[in-house]
Scaffold this active site. Structure first.
Site, PDB file in Angstrom:
ATOM      1  N   LYS A 283       0.839  -1.199   0.000  1.00 57.64           N
ATOM      2  CA  LYS A 283       0.000   0.000   0.000  1.00 57.64           C
ATOM      3  C   LYS A 283       0.875   1.249   0.000  1.00 57.64           C
ATOM      4  O   LYS A 283       1.954   1.234   0.578  1.00 57.64           O
ATOM      5  CB  LYS A 283      -0.862   0.038   1.279  1.00 57.64           C
ATOM      6  CG  LYS A 283      -2.020  -0.923   1.314  1.00 57.64           C
ATOM      7  CD  LYS A 283      -2.808  -0.732   2.603  1.00 57.64           C
ATOM      8  CE  LYS A 283      -3.917  -1.754   2.739  1.00 57.64           C
ATOM      9  NZ  LYS A 283      -5.006  -1.598   1.769  1.00 57.64           N
ATOM     10  N   ARG A 357     -10.085 -11.611   2.375  1.00 57.45           N
ATOM     11  CA  ARG A 357     -10.973 -12.660   1.871  1.00 57.45           C
ATOM     12  C   ARG A 357     -10.285 -14.018   1.889  1.00 57.45           C
ATOM     13  O   ARG A 357     -10.960 -15.057   1.987  1.00 57.45           O
ATOM     14  CB  ARG A 357     -11.496 -12.280   0.476  1.00 57.45           C
ATOM     15  CG  ARG A 357     -10.456 -12.202  -0.595  1.00 57.45           C
ATOM     16  CD  ARG A 357     -10.929 -11.406  -1.792  1.00 57.45           C
ATOM     17  NE  ARG A 357     -10.918  -9.956  -1.527  1.00 57.45           N
ATOM     18  CZ  ARG A 357     -11.292  -9.026  -2.406  1.00 57.45           C
ATOM     19  NH1 ARG A 357     -11.733  -9.374  -3.592  1.00 57.45           N
ATOM     20  NH2 ARG A 357     -11.229  -7.752  -2.098  1.00 57.45           N
TER      21      ARG A 357
HETATM   22  N1  BES Z   1      -7.955  -3.711   4.607  1.00 57.70           N
HETATM   23  C1  BES Z   1      -8.174  -3.333   3.266  1.00 57.70           C
HETATM   24  C2  BES Z   1      -9.497  -2.595   3.061  1.00 57.70           C
HETATM   25  C3  BES Z   1      -9.634  -1.254   3.755  1.00 57.70           C
HETATM   26  C4  BES Z   1      -9.297  -0.096   3.073  1.00 57.70           C
HETATM   27  C5  BES Z   1     -10.148  -1.163   5.013  1.00 57.70           C
HETATM   28  C6  BES Z   1      -9.434   1.131   3.695  1.00 57.70           C
HETATM   29  C7  BES Z   1     -10.307   0.066   5.627  1.00 57.70           C
HETATM   30  C8  BES Z   1      -9.950   1.207   4.976  1.00 57.70           C
HETATM   31  C9  BES Z   1      -8.199  -4.561   2.364  1.00 57.70           C
HETATM   32  O1  BES Z   1      -7.403  -5.614   2.756  1.00 57.70           O
HETATM   33  C10 BES Z   1      -7.711  -4.134   0.996  1.00 57.70           C
HETATM   34  O2  BES Z   1      -6.614  -3.673   0.930  1.00 57.70           O
HETATM   35  N2  BES Z   1      -8.551  -4.313  -0.005  1.00 57.70           N
HETATM   36  C11 BES Z   1      -8.195  -3.958  -1.328  1.00 57.70           C
HETATM   37  C12 BES Z   1      -8.767  -4.991  -2.275  1.00 57.70           C
HETATM   38  C13 BES Z   1      -8.295  -4.888  -3.687  1.00 57.70           C
HETATM   39  C14 BES Z   1      -6.815  -5.150  -3.777  1.00 57.70           C
HETATM   40  C15 BES Z   1      -9.069  -5.849  -4.536  1.00 57.70           C
HETATM   41  C16 BES Z   1      -8.779  -2.579  -1.630  1.00 57.70           C
HETATM   42  O3  BES Z   1      -9.861  -2.267  -1.146  1.00 57.70           O
HETATM   43  O4  BES Z   1      -8.121  -1.804  -2.314  1.00 57.70           O
HETATM   44 ZN    ZN Z   2      -5.369  -5.456   2.073  1.00 60.98          ZN
END
Ligand code: BES
Ligand code: ZN
Ligand code: ZN
Length: 507
Positions: A283, A357
């Site tokens: 990230k 997931r």
């Molecule tokens: N933990 C994050 C989602 C999240 C984002 C929670 C902001 C709270 C605040 C999750 O694991 C994630 O990174 N999801 C990705 C999925 C994508 C790579 C398909 C996302 O939402 O970008």
């Molecule tokens: Zn994530």
């Protein structure tokens, strides 16, 4: 802080702060406010005019009583519009009330039971929301702010008396206070867990919190890496492999006191990533800043189990979470890797940041194997859900209309916002299909990201009735509100508690 019922006349209450209320746009005083106004020689309405107090929600008219009544100060809280008034308003009023009391250094507060008069609310419910709001509004996370914590301790409000006139209502109010305090205890317990830095809330720590909840009808089973490998939770372990911190799968079980043969059985599953860096699909810095929140689903389970023995539903409740960190390292999961889930399905990892997931797939499989009547999962799963619904609303998806309706209704009563998103079958092909495995973990396109995640989870619950709550937005407050400071919100605890206590004891 103690919240008690007091049978008295508000004009005789000897407290540091007396709290009454007024609806928006009311010119003719009635009820407690009229009584107080009379005792104060008409002061309230003179001041209201002079200070432009209109009774709007959140407005507070605060003044010294100057010896006209025994209370040192008086605060008139705006109730807002009469036709918008609800238990949610009372909850917020409780929070405004306690914050005001703290601001003025009041140690003792006397308040009327907001909403029980012209508001028309039932006394137990009004008292419950008021007590809940008072405790939630008083919550702060000051563990790492020594000076501030000291000041806060000095300024702590010692007692809040809910002043009523009719003796016959005391028991109902007392019952409401106890319910509200219990919910707030669960919610604030969850908030603390989320607010704790990830360095202090590693998978092992989260497991330990679970273990400490043992007793009073709760038993806890912990599974370590070796046991999990033998079980075959390949999806979960794939996420965990990049971290130096060992993963744990935690299974809490609550058995009601009176074991009846046909009691319902439910399983609550929570996402428990103690820190989400994204893994090798790293990230950017600002997206990572709050990623200690990624165990908020598990925190909601722990908050619920904290109060479950006292909530005492006649239901068998299982809480399951797979705790690990999502780290990049020389051992980390790579995009392109294929994982073997516990359910037997293989998963192509196209993005290591869609880790939740993967861990949930195995946790849900364990939940399904318990043959529960219903599964509810809570997960800070997708940024896409926040794009769709904003920061205060959880995305709700499910495969059973009745369960969906029950969770919606419980959330409404609990004052937590949820909105249903459709699990569009036609999207499955595009979002989940892999050329090298049974499924892929992240879709190619960014459209419908919350639904894509929901569809992925649905692959692991089969026919079991199930609701998924994507709490990525509401698990964390970006800005302070009366009911919650910036940080973890404890979202989900109140809804789950409401749901479990509303369920009939026979399925
Ligand atoms: N933990 C994050 C989602 C999240 C984002 C929670 C902001 C709270 C605040 C999750 O694991 C994630 O990174 N999801 C990705 C999925 C994508 C790579 C398909 C996302 O939402 O970008
Ligand atoms: Zn994530
Ligand atoms: Zn995550």
């Amino acid at each position: 802080m103690k919240i008690e019922v007091s049978l008295a006349d508000i004009t005789k209450a000897k407290v540091d702060l007396l709290v009454i209320n007024e609806f928006e746009g009311v010119r003719e005083p009635s009820g407690a406010t009229a009584t107080a106004n009379k005792a104060l020689g008409g002061l309230i309405y003179d001041l209201a005019a002079a200070e432009h107090f209109e009774g709007k929600e959140g407005q507070v008219l605060l003044f010294h009583a100057h010896g006209k009544i025994p209370a040192a100060r008086v605060a008139v809280l705006g109730l807002g519009k009469r036709d918008e008034f609800s238990l949610d308003t009372v909850r917020r009023l409780g929070a405004v009330l306690i914050r005001k009391a703290r601001d003025v250094g009041a140690k003792s507060v006397g308040t009327i039971l907001h909403g029980a008069g012209v508001g028309g609310l039932e006394p137990t419910e009004a008292a419950r929301s008021l007590a809940e709001g008072i405790h939630l509004g008083a919550y702060r996370f000051l563990r790492y702010r020594g000076e501030e914590a000291k000041k806060a301790a000095e300024r702590e409000v010692k007692e809040v008396k809910i002043i009523i006139r009719e003796k016959g209502k005391a028991a109902a109010v007392r019952a409401g206070i106890a319910q509200g305090e219990l919910i707030a205890e669960g919610v604030t317990f969850a908030r603390d867990l989320v607010n704790e830095p990830a360095a202090k809330m590693k998978p092992g720590d989260l497991a330990e919190v679970g273990r400490e909840l043992r007793g009073n009808g709760i038993s806890v089973e912990l599974f370590d890496e070796e046991q999990l490998r033998q079980m075959g939770t390949g999806a979960f372990l794939g996420v965990a492999q990049g971290s130096d911190e060992p993963p744990f799968l935690v299974h809490l079980i609550y058995q009601p006191k009176h074991l009846t043969k046909k009691r319902p059985k439910v399983a609550i599953v929570g996402k428990a990533i103690t820190f989400d860096t994204g893994g090798l699909s790293l990230k950017p810095a600002e997206a990572m800043e709050t990623m200690k929140l990624d165990m908020a689903g598990a925190a909601a389970i722990l908050g619920l189990f904290k109060i479950l023995p006292r909530l005492a539903p006649a239901i068998e409740v299982h809480g399951i979470f797979a705790a690990c960190e999502n780290m990049p390292s020389g051992k980390a999961l790579r995009p392109g890797d294929i994982l073997h889930s516990l359910a037997g399905k293989t998963i192509e990892v196209t993005n290591t940041d869609a880790e939740g997931r993967l861990t949930l797939a195995d946790a849900l499989t364990l939940a399904v194997r318990l043959k529960p009547d219903a599964i509810v999962d809570l997960a800070t799963l997708t940024g896409a859900c926040m794009v769709a619904l904003g920061q205060e609303v959880a995305g709700l998806m499910g495969n059973n209309e009745r369960l969906v309706a029950a969770i919606k209704e419980s959330a409404k009563r609990a004052g937590e916002k949820v909105w249903e998103l459709p699990l569009v079958k036609e999207y499955k092909e595009e979002y989940l299909k892999s050329e090298v495995a049974d499924l892929r973990n992240a879709p190619k396109s960014r459209y419908g990201g919350a639904i894509a995640a929901g569809l992925f989870l649905a692959e692991f619950v089969g026919d079991t009735s199930w609701v998924h709550l994507d709490i990525a937005g509401p698990a964390w407050a970006e800005r302070e509100t009366p009911l919650c400071p910036k940080g973890g919100t404890g979202f989900g605890v109140a809804t789950l508690a409401e749901w479990l206590t509303s369920l009939p004891s026979r399925p």
